[in-house]
Design a protein around this motif. Structure first.
Motif, mmCIF file in Angstrom:
data_model
loop_
_atom_site.group_PDB
_atom_site.id
_atom_site.type_symbol
_atom_site.label_atom_id
_atom_site.label_comp_id
_atom_site.label_asym_id
_atom_site.label_seq_id
_atom_site.Cartn_x
_atom_site.Cartn_y
_atom_site.Cartn_z
ATOM 1 N N ARG A 179 0.836 -1.219 0.000
ATOM 2 C CA ARG A 179 0.000 0.000 0.000
ATOM 3 C C ARG A 179 0.866 1.263 0.000
ATOM 4 O O ARG A 179 0.592 2.221 -0.714
ATOM 5 C CB ARG A 179 -0.958 -0.002 1.206
ATOM 6 N N VAL A 180 1.923 1.239 0.808
ATOM 7 C CA VAL A 180 2.800 2.424 0.878
ATOM 8 C C VAL A 180 3.453 2.670 -0.492
ATOM 9 O O VAL A 180 3.493 3.804 -0.998
ATOM 10 C CB VAL A 180 3.872 2.239 1.981
ATOM 11 N N VAL A 181 3.955 1.601 -1.107
ATOM 12 C CA VAL A 181 4.652 1.776 -2.393
ATOM 13 C C VAL A 181 3.653 2.155 -3.493
ATOM 14 O O VAL A 181 3.967 2.969 -4.372
ATOM 15 C CB VAL A 181 5.484 0.518 -2.735
ATOM 16 N N ALA A 182 2.440 1.624 -3.426
ATOM 17 C CA ALA A 182 1.432 2.026 -4.429
ATOM 18 C C ALA A 182 1.230 3.539 -4.340
ATOM 19 O O ALA A 182 1.161 4.230 -5.361
ATOM 20 C CB ALA A 182 0.116 1.293 -4.192
ATOM 21 N N LEU A 236 12.271 0.273 4.204
ATOM 22 C CA LEU A 236 11.986 0.326 2.775
ATOM 23 C C LEU A 236 13.173 1.032 2.126
ATOM 24 O O LEU A 236 13.543 2.140 2.541
ATOM 25 C CB LEU A 236 10.701 1.136 2.536
ATOM 26 N N ASP A 237 13.777 0.377 1.137
ATOM 27 C CA ASP A 237 14.908 1.000 0.441
ATOM 28 C C ASP A 237 14.470 1.442 -0.947
ATOM 29 O O ASP A 237 13.705 0.749 -1.617
ATOM 30 C CB ASP A 237 16.064 -0.003 0.336
ATOM 31 N N LEU A 238 14.984 2.599 -1.335
ATOM 32 C CA LEU A 238 14.641 3.178 -2.641
ATOM 33 C C LEU A 238 15.890 3.198 -3.518
ATOM 34 O O LEU A 238 16.952 3.658 -3.076
ATOM 35 C CB LEU A 238 14.129 4.614 -2.423
ATOM 36 N N PHE A 239 15.757 2.705 -4.738
ATOM 37 C CA PHE A 239 16.871 2.659 -5.695
ATOM 38 C C PHE A 239 16.489 3.400 -6.966
ATOM 39 O O PHE A 239 15.321 3.421 -7.366
ATOM 40 C CB PHE A 239 17.203 1.205 -6.060
ATOM 41 N N ALA A 289 17.921 5.950 -0.877
ATOM 42 C CA ALA A 289 17.379 6.292 0.451
ATOM 43 C C ALA A 289 16.832 5.068 1.155
ATOM 44 O O ALA A 289 16.518 4.050 0.520
ATOM 45 C CB ALA A 289 16.263 7.322 0.290
ATOM 46 N N THR A 290 16.725 5.219 2.481
ATOM 47 C CA THR A 290 16.102 4.182 3.305
ATOM 48 C C THR A 290 15.103 4.856 4.234
ATOM 49 O O THR A 290 15.399 5.920 4.789
ATOM 50 C CB THR A 290 17.172 3.486 4.188
ATOM 51 N N ILE A 291 13.937 4.243 4.362
ATOM 52 C CA ILE A 291 13.012 4.679 5.422
ATOM 53 C C ILE A 291 12.998 3.544 6.440
ATOM 54 O O ILE A 291 12.672 2.401 6.096
ATOM 55 C CB ILE A 291 11.571 4.878 4.909
ATOM 56 N N VAL A 300 7.747 -2.882 -9.331
ATOM 57 C CA VAL A 300 8.730 -1.962 -8.736
ATOM 58 C C VAL A 300 9.104 -2.329 -7.304
ATOM 59 O O VAL A 300 9.963 -1.669 -6.700
ATOM 60 C CB VAL A 300 8.231 -0.483 -8.774
ATOM 61 N N LEU A 301 8.450 -3.339 -6.729
ATOM 62 C CA LEU A 301 8.701 -3.672 -5.319
ATOM 63 C C LEU A 301 9.098 -5.125 -5.173
ATOM 64 O O LEU A 301 8.424 -6.020 -5.697
ATOM 65 C CB LEU A 301 7.420 -3.411 -4.511
ATOM 66 N N THR A 302 10.221 -5.347 -4.473
ATOM 67 C CA THR A 302 10.584 -6.717 -4.104
ATOM 68 C C THR A 302 10.747 -6.749 -2.584
ATOM 69 O O THR A 302 10.878 -5.705 -1.946
ATOM 70 C CB THR A 302 11.906 -7.168 -4.782
ATOM 71 N N PHE A 303 10.760 -7.955 -2.058
ATOM 72 C CA PHE A 303 10.850 -8.105 -0.590
ATOM 73 C C PHE A 303 12.108 -8.856 -0.227
ATOM 74 O O PHE A 303 12.529 -9.766 -0.939
ATOM 75 C CB PHE A 303 9.638 -8.901 -0.076
ATOM 76 N N VAL A 304 12.707 -8.451 0.891
ATOM 77 C CA VAL A 304 13.774 -9.286 1.445
ATOM 78 C C VAL A 304 13.183 -9.989 2.658
ATOM 79 O O VAL A 304 12.393 -9.389 3.395
ATOM 80 C CB VAL A 304 15.035 -8.487 1.868
ATOM 81 N N PRO A 305 13.539 -11.255 2.875
ATOM 82 C CA PRO A 305 12.950 -11.978 3.997
ATOM 83 C C PRO A 305 13.358 -11.365 5.334
ATOM 84 O O PRO A 305 14.424 -10.776 5.461
ATOM 85 C CB PRO A 305 13.500 -13.394 3.852
#
Ligand SMILES: Cc1cc2nc3c(=O)[nH]c(=O)nc-3n(C[C@H](O)[C@H](O)[C@H](O)COP(=O)(O)O)c2cc1C
Length: 334
Positions: free
Chosen positions: A8-11, A34-37, A91-93, A328-333
């Protein structure tokens, strides 16, 4: 945070404005961050060879993510350009705790999908001074100044430089790059829809301010640009408020902060019923950008010109598309 919370946040973040709707971003979410590239595959080597305007675009997506996170009841700490050896990591949040969303948090988040770039001429009523003060304050918190271009000699100098830049933007490589990002398919997920750009010659618009000519070189043969109605009364000349946004420095950190400032002022403006369109031709070219700096005796570096005003009552133009979140979004475990 659960995966669906980050979706939801990334949308929401992806509704941010971006140069030519290139959406030059990727996100990676973990349980508490959340990391932004920067996505180099979507670069604009001709129009934006240093990536300045695309990093600004990523900065506004970052700020939209912060706003969405606050409205969802989480506090986030933003860290820019962590020194981890990856130049594309912008960036990182980090989620630092929970919060009770305020009315303002909710109001800004509600503005996210109502905000669109409006290029049609604005109504003639002025943007209220207290809103302008607020926009200056908000951007100032993100190290970005906002200078209204209101003195007539500054307006003339800026208008002349925008026109000069527009003339410079007639080279084949530039036109080909713009053309690559124009879209005629109504279901397009990126790029500027042709209907979002007012038809007709931008030089014939009832305004001093030239909007970017997205269809230069296409106008003659274009099948999709309707001819104007020759019997229509001449439109009222618009009087937008044009503000110049700038920063003390001119590196990626400053570009990200300018983008965050842009994201934040666009949401405050939208919440107050005011629409905007960036107007960045004069800043595409080092020559006109430097000239603007000297003509306006600026302390610091101009990053964006933004046209603000009340949009026409009847919405005009199409809404630009967005790539699906899963692209645009992937997850790290965890
Ligand atoms: C850094 C930046 C520069 C932009 N420059 C221009 C411009 O010169 N002219 C214009 O009409 N729109 C400009 N835009 C607006 C984008 O074209 C717009 O954000 C994008 O097409 C997505 O549409 P939306 O804002 O309606 O969501 C710019 C946006 C950004 C972030």
């Amino acid at each position: 945070m659960e995966e669906q919370d980050w979706v939801r946040v990334v949308a929401d973040a992806t509704w941010a404005p971006s140069i030519l709707d290139t959406q030059p971003w990727r996100f990676v979410a973990g349980p508490d961050r959340l990391d932004l590239f920067f996505d180099r595959e979507r670069a604009l080597p001709v129009l934006d060879p240093t990536g300045r305007q695309q990093v600004i675009s990523c900065g506004s997506a970052l700020e939209f993510a912060v706003v969405a996170l606050s409205a969802a009841g989480s506090d986030g700490a933003v860290d820019l350009l962590t020194d981890d050896g990856d130049p594309d990591h912008l960036a990182t949040i980090e989620v630092t705790g929970t919060r009770d969303p305020s009315d303002e948090d909710r109001g800004l988040a509600a503005a996210i999908d109502r905000r669109h770039t409006v290029r049609a001429p604005f109504e003639s009523r002025a943007v209220p001074a207290d809103l302008v003060d607020r926009l200056q304050e908000e951007a100032g918190l993100l190290d970005t100044w906002v200078k209204p271009i209101t003195r007539s000699e500054e307006e003339v100098a800026t208008v002349v430089l925008v026109s000069r830049a527009e003339e410079m933007e007639q080279g084949a490589a530039y036109l080909a790059e713009i053309q690559r990002w124009m879209r005629t398919d109504p279901g397009a997920v990126d790029g500027v829809p042709v209907e979002a750009v007012p038809s007709g010659n931008p030089h014939a618009r009832p305004s001093n301010w030239l909007i970017r000519d997205f269809v230069a070189g296409e106008r003659e043969q274009s099948p999709f640009l309707p001819a104007g109605d020759p019997d229509a009364p001449p439109p009222e000349v618009e009087g937008p408020l044009v503000v110049l946004m700038g920063t003390g420095g001119d590196d990626r950190y400053d570009w990200l902060q300018a983008g965050r400032g842009l994201g934040r002022i666009l949401l405050h403006a939208t919440a107050a019923g005011v629409a905007a369109s960036p107007l960045t031709q004069a800043l595409d070219w080092p020559a006109t950008r430097t000239r603007l700096q000297s003509r306006l005796s600026l302390v610091g570096h101009p990053q964006l010109l933004v046209r603000l005003g009340y949009p026409p009552q009847t919405p005009t133009g199409a809404v630009s598309g967005r790539r699906p979140v899963e692209d645009v979004l992937t997850f790290v475990p965890g």
